[in-house]
Design a protein around this motif. Structure first.
Motif, PDB file in Angstrom:
ATOM      1  N   PRO A   1       0.812  -1.239   0.000  1.00 59.59           N
ATOM      2  CA  PRO A   1       0.000   0.000   0.000  1.00 59.59           C
ATOM      3  C   PRO A   1       0.831   1.268   0.000  1.00 59.59           C
ATOM      4  N   ASP A   2       2.037   1.234   0.579  1.00 57.23           N
ATOM      5  CA  ASP A   2       2.845   2.449   0.644  1.00 57.23           C
ATOM      6  C   ASP A   2       3.660   2.686  -0.615  1.00 57.23           C
ATOM      7  N   GLY A   3       3.442   1.850  -1.644  1.00 60.38           N
ATOM      8  CA  GLY A   3       4.158   2.029  -2.894  1.00 60.38           C
ATOM      9  C   GLY A   3       5.409   1.192  -3.017  1.00 60.38           C
ATOM     10  N   SER A   4       5.866   0.580  -1.933  1.00 60.60           N
ATOM     11  CA  SER A   4       7.043  -0.283  -1.990  1.00 60.60           C
ATOM     12  C   SER A   4       6.642  -1.669  -2.500  1.00 60.60           C
ATOM     13  N   THR A   5       7.632  -2.514  -2.705  1.00 57.52           N
ATOM     14  CA  THR A   5       7.382  -3.882  -3.140  1.00 57.52           C
ATOM     15  C   THR A   5       8.017  -4.864  -2.158  1.00 57.52           C
ATOM     16  N   SER A   6       7.469  -6.060  -2.103  1.00 55.99           N
ATOM     17  CA  SER A   6       8.006  -7.128  -1.267  1.00 55.99           C
ATOM     18  C   SER A   6       8.174  -8.387  -2.108  1.00 55.99           C
ATOM     19  N   THR A   7       9.162  -9.169  -1.743  1.00 55.62           N
ATOM     20  CA  THR A   7       9.430 -10.424  -2.443  1.00 55.62           C
ATOM     21  C   THR A   7       8.779 -11.577  -1.697  1.00 55.62           C
ATOM     22  N   ILE A   8       8.008 -12.379  -2.395  1.00 54.76           N
ATOM     23  CA  ILE A   8       7.353 -13.552  -1.829  1.00 54.76           C
ATOM     24  C   ILE A   8       7.964 -14.799  -2.464  1.00 54.76           C
ATOM     25  N   VAL A   9       8.395 -15.724  -1.644  1.00 49.49           N
ATOM     26  CA  VAL A   9       8.924 -17.000  -2.117  1.00 49.49           C
ATOM     27  C   VAL A   9       7.888 -18.081  -1.835  1.00 49.49           C
ATOM     28  N   THR A  10       7.477 -18.792  -2.870  1.00 48.90           N
ATOM     29  CA  THR A  10       6.500 -19.873  -2.721  1.00 48.90           C
ATOM     30  C   THR A  10       7.137 -21.199  -3.108  1.00 48.90           C
ATOM     31  N   GLN A  11       7.121 -22.141  -2.183  1.00 47.71           N
ATOM     32  CA  GLN A  11       7.681 -23.467  -2.419  1.00 47.71           C
ATOM     33  C   GLN A  11       6.536 -24.478  -2.497  1.00 47.71           C
ATOM     34  N   THR A  12       6.537 -25.299  -3.539  1.00 52.55           N
ATOM     35  CA  THR A  12       5.537 -26.347  -3.712  1.00 52.55           C
ATOM     36  C   THR A  12       6.213 -27.698  -3.581  1.00 52.55           C
ATOM     37  N   ASN A  13       5.759 -28.504  -2.624  1.00 53.74           N
ATOM     38  CA  ASN A  13       6.330 -29.831  -2.384  1.00 53.74           C
ATOM     39  C   ASN A  13       5.330 -30.911  -2.747  1.00 53.74           C
ATOM     40  N   THR A  14       5.803 -31.974  -3.354  1.00 52.93           N
ATOM     41  CA  THR A  14       5.023 -33.194  -3.535  1.00 52.93           C
ATOM     42  C   THR A  14       5.885 -34.357  -3.068  1.00 52.93           C
TER      43      THR A  14
END
Length: 415
Positions: free
Chosen positions: A227-240
């Motif tokens: 919301p403040d205009g900055s960005t964040s990095t999201i790491v998504t791990q998928t396990n099987t």
């Protein structure tokens, strides 16, 4: 520290564990003659299970299961397992597509644990000698593989085969399976399969047990706008994760199974388990695989066409993954289960039954009983005259808001 040797871009596995030619005294060649469901194919005139001489393919009896889920920012505080899909299935003697093939000429294994009902797709070829592996030294089987010859389980004659591929993968201290969160700019992937079995002749001559695991995972990075205009990095791990346990060997012809008298069969049990009784009490839905190994005792009354099975095993450590690490059944807990059933060679191709009780005892003495919603025992006799037996089983928990499933195999030699 474990180190993965990557020799292929797919999960194509190589020849059996150990060194040198396949024989009774070296890495097992789990093949043999025999006819009928669960047995080998081929002439079998000069072939033996302990010292194989010709290629054979076995239809195995046992169980497989799989668990797929996602973790956002694994390893961070509050990380948990989401988008979960769990599946499991126990195959009967007459209805199994779990197979093991071995060629003694080239020391090549082909194994298939493909089962749509269980969500398992493992199908691999063991052909490179370097894919033989064991515990100890720099190179070891992947995280999640049970060291069945350790003090925890105390088994003998276990052979391990492994291959796969990975990119940008590391493990946290203590062996936790997780992607390296520093080197994920181009994503990370991991797909490794391990197959293990006991050398025929170690305890049994006509049947043996085996297990497999496949760990498949991928990681992606994405940027989100704040919301403040900055960005964040999201790491998504998928396990099987896939697991399975089976028995296979030289099935006794129906006319070779005794019709009178009694028999006592002693041998090994192996199981793969998920046990999470915490969702409704702690709000924790994270689930972890654990192995169980120990002893199996089967008493058979051939005249009455009945049997009774008792399992006595030790539970291994969970496969942690950068989430909560909360679990109920602790490492070195004891597992017990008792079941019974009937011999029906015509309709079932062997014997079948159910469990009437199963429970755990944690270190410290706390007992946890399994509320059994469903269970199965399926097996065959092995050897020319039913000298040995083997089978698969499943115990499904029935308490609401819990994920409890125990799937395994057992073998035994007549006293």
């Amino acid at each position: 520290m474990r180190l993965l040797i990557l020799l292929a871009s797919t999960t194509m596995l190589a020849a059996c564990g150990g060194a040198g030619p396949q024989s009774a005294g070296s890495a097992a060649a789990p093949t043999g003659g025999g006819t009928g469901t669960g047995g080998g194919t081929g002439s079998g005139d000069t072939h033996t299970f302990v010292n194989p001489t010709e290629p054979k393919t076995y239809t195995a009896v046992g169980s497989t299961h799989s668990y797929r889920y996602q973790v956002v920012n694994p390893g961070s505080p509050g990380a948990g397992q989401g988008a979960q899909l769990y599946q499991g299935d126990a195959k009967t003697v007459r209805n199994s597509n779990l197979t093991v093939e071995f060629s003694p000429r080239d020391a090549i294994f082909n194994v298939s644990f493909s089962n749509g009902l269980a969500g398992t797709t493992g199908a691999s070829r063991f052909q490179d000698p370097l894919h033989r592996t064991d515990f100890g030294g720099v190179i070891e089987p992947q995280v999640g593989t049970p060291d069945l010859e350790s003090a925890t389980f105390g088994l003998q004659g276990i052979n391990y085969l492994e291959s796969g591929s990975s990119n940008n993968v590391s493990r946290r201290p203590g062996g936790e399976f997780i992607f390296d969160l520093i080197n994920t700019a181009e994503g990370g992937s991991y797909d490794v399969t391990t197959f293990f079995h006991q050398t025929p002749g170690t305890e049994t001559q006509f049947v043996t047990f085996a297990g497999y695991l496949r760990n498949t995972a991928g990681v992606v990075q994405s940027e989100i706008d704040n919301p403040d205009g900055s960005t964040s990095t999201i790491v998504t791990q998928t396990n099987t994760f896939e697991r399975g346990a089976i028995a296979y060997g030289e099935v006794t012809p129906n006319d070779g199974v005794p019709t009178t008298g009694t028999g006592s069969f002693e041998g090994t049990m192996l199981a793969t388990m998920v046990f999470n009784d915490q969702p409704d009490t702690l709000g924790n839905t994270d689930t972890y695989f654990q192995w169980i190994a120990g002893r199996a005792s089967t008493n058979v009354d051939f005249g009455a066409n009945t049997f009774a099975l008792s399992l006595d095993g030790t539970v291994g450590a969970p496969l942690f993954d950068g989430t909560s690490n909360q679990h109920t059944i602790l490492e070195n807990a004891q597992f017990r289960a008792n079941g019974a059933g009937q011999i029906d060679l015509v309709a079932a191709g062997g014997f079948l039954g159910q469990f009437n009780e199963a429970w755990f005892v944690n270190p410290g003495g706390a007992r946890l009983d399994v509320n059994i919603a469903g269970s199965s025992i399926d097996g065959s006799f092995y050897g020319p005259n039913g000298e040995e037996l083997g089978g698969g089983y499943r115990i499904v928990g029935g308490t609401p808001d819990e994920r409890i499933d125990i799937l395994g195999t057992f073998v035994g030699r007549g006293n």
